[in-house]
Write a protein that holds these residues in place. Structure first.
Motif, short mmCIF file in Angstrom:
data_model
loop_
_atom_site.label_atom_id
_atom_site.label_comp_id
_atom_site.label_asym_id
_atom_site.label_seq_id
_atom_site.Cartn_x
_atom_site.Cartn_y
_atom_site.Cartn_z
N GLU A 81 0.83 -1.21 0.00
CA GLU A 81 0.00 0.00 0.00
C GLU A 81 0.87 1.26 0.00
O GLU A 81 0.59 2.22 -0.73
CB GLU A 81 -0.94 0.02 1.20
CG GLU A 81 -1.83 1.26 1.21
CD GLU A 81 -2.74 1.36 2.42
OE1 GLU A 81 -3.81 1.95 2.28
OE2 GLU A 81 -2.37 0.86 3.50
N GLU A 92 -5.57 6.23 -0.94
CA GLU A 92 -6.27 5.27 -0.09
C GLU A 92 -7.74 5.68 0.02
O GLU A 92 -8.08 6.84 -0.19
CB GLU A 92 -5.61 5.19 1.29
CG GLU A 92 -5.70 6.48 2.08
CD GLU A 92 -4.71 6.56 3.23
OE1 GLU A 92 -3.81 5.71 3.34
OE2 GLU A 92 -4.83 7.51 4.02
N GLY A 97 -7.55 5.08 6.45
CA GLY A 97 -6.14 5.23 6.79
C GLY A 97 -5.91 5.29 8.30
O GLY A 97 -6.78 5.68 9.08
N ASN A 184 -2.52 11.19 2.40
CA ASN A 184 -2.76 9.76 2.60
C ASN A 184 -2.00 9.29 3.83
O ASN A 184 -0.81 9.54 3.97
CB ASN A 184 -2.27 8.96 1.39
CG ASN A 184 -3.08 9.21 0.15
OD1 ASN A 184 -4.22 8.75 0.04
ND2 ASN A 184 -2.52 9.95 -0.80
#
Length: 193
Positions: A81, A92, A97, A184
């Motif tokens: 990821e 994401e 997250g 992110n």
């Protein structure tokens, strides 16, 4: 040019219209483009906050040559990821997250090169499902125009040291900057105080 419905415009016409927005005061079909005259200004000033002193946690560009690190080496250093987000400019899903709702005091660092990027004191609840900050640390964050979505030009946010993709910055944040750095979680590592 007379305003037409979005469906009747061809892609070249839309792109041509985007480039001609400076000559018009408003372009109501694409509200995101109404700010295009300010776009070049925001590119110049993004991340550059006038200060005669640098905070202790502001990192200068490292002597490590991050540009020479291969894609295979990044894949070894990062999770799947993290690699997708930081090296392939991924995003994401909102509200998934690790840091979107974290309130722990500390400093958020780049997951790739450990550069300090944001202080928790600048984090705010934007309601978007991503960690949001109104100001980065010094010049450790940079931005550039992102035209990956034709009808929604944005400012991509990158780590100044290793060019890791972090997220995007928007002009709808709180005072004192009015910026919303939408980041992110997978691109960050929180170091609690």
């Amino acid at each position: 040019m007379a305003l037409k419905s979005v469906h009747s415009l061809s892609i070249p016409t839309c792109i041509s219209s985007v480039h001609n927005t400076r000559s018009r005061s408003r372009f109501s079909i694409f509200p995101a483009l109404n700010k295009s005259p300010r776009l070049s200004h925001s590119v110049r000033v993004m991340g550059s906050y006038a200060s005669s002193q640098k905070p202790d946690n502001v990192q200068e560009a490292s002597s490590i040559g991050y540009a020479s690190i291969s894609e295979e080496e990044w894949k070894k250093r990062l999770t799947k990821e993290q690699f997708y987000i930081t090296r392939q400019k991924g995003t994401e899903r909102a509200f998934t997250g690790e840091y979107w709702n974290t309130k722990t005091p500390g400093t958020y660092h780049c997951i790739c090169c450990d550069t300090p990027l944001f202080e928790s004191s600048t984090k705010f609840d934007s309601g978007t499902g991503w960690p949001s900050y109104y100001q980065p640390l010094g010049n450790n964050v940079k931005s550039k125009l992102d035209l990956s979505i034709i009808f929604m030009p944005r400012q991509e946010v990158l780590c100044s040291v290793c060019d890791a993709h972090l997220g995007h910055v928007f002009d709808d944040g709180p005072p004192p900057t009015g910026k919303r750095y939408c980041i992110n979680s997978a691109s960050l590592k929180l170091k609690p105080k």
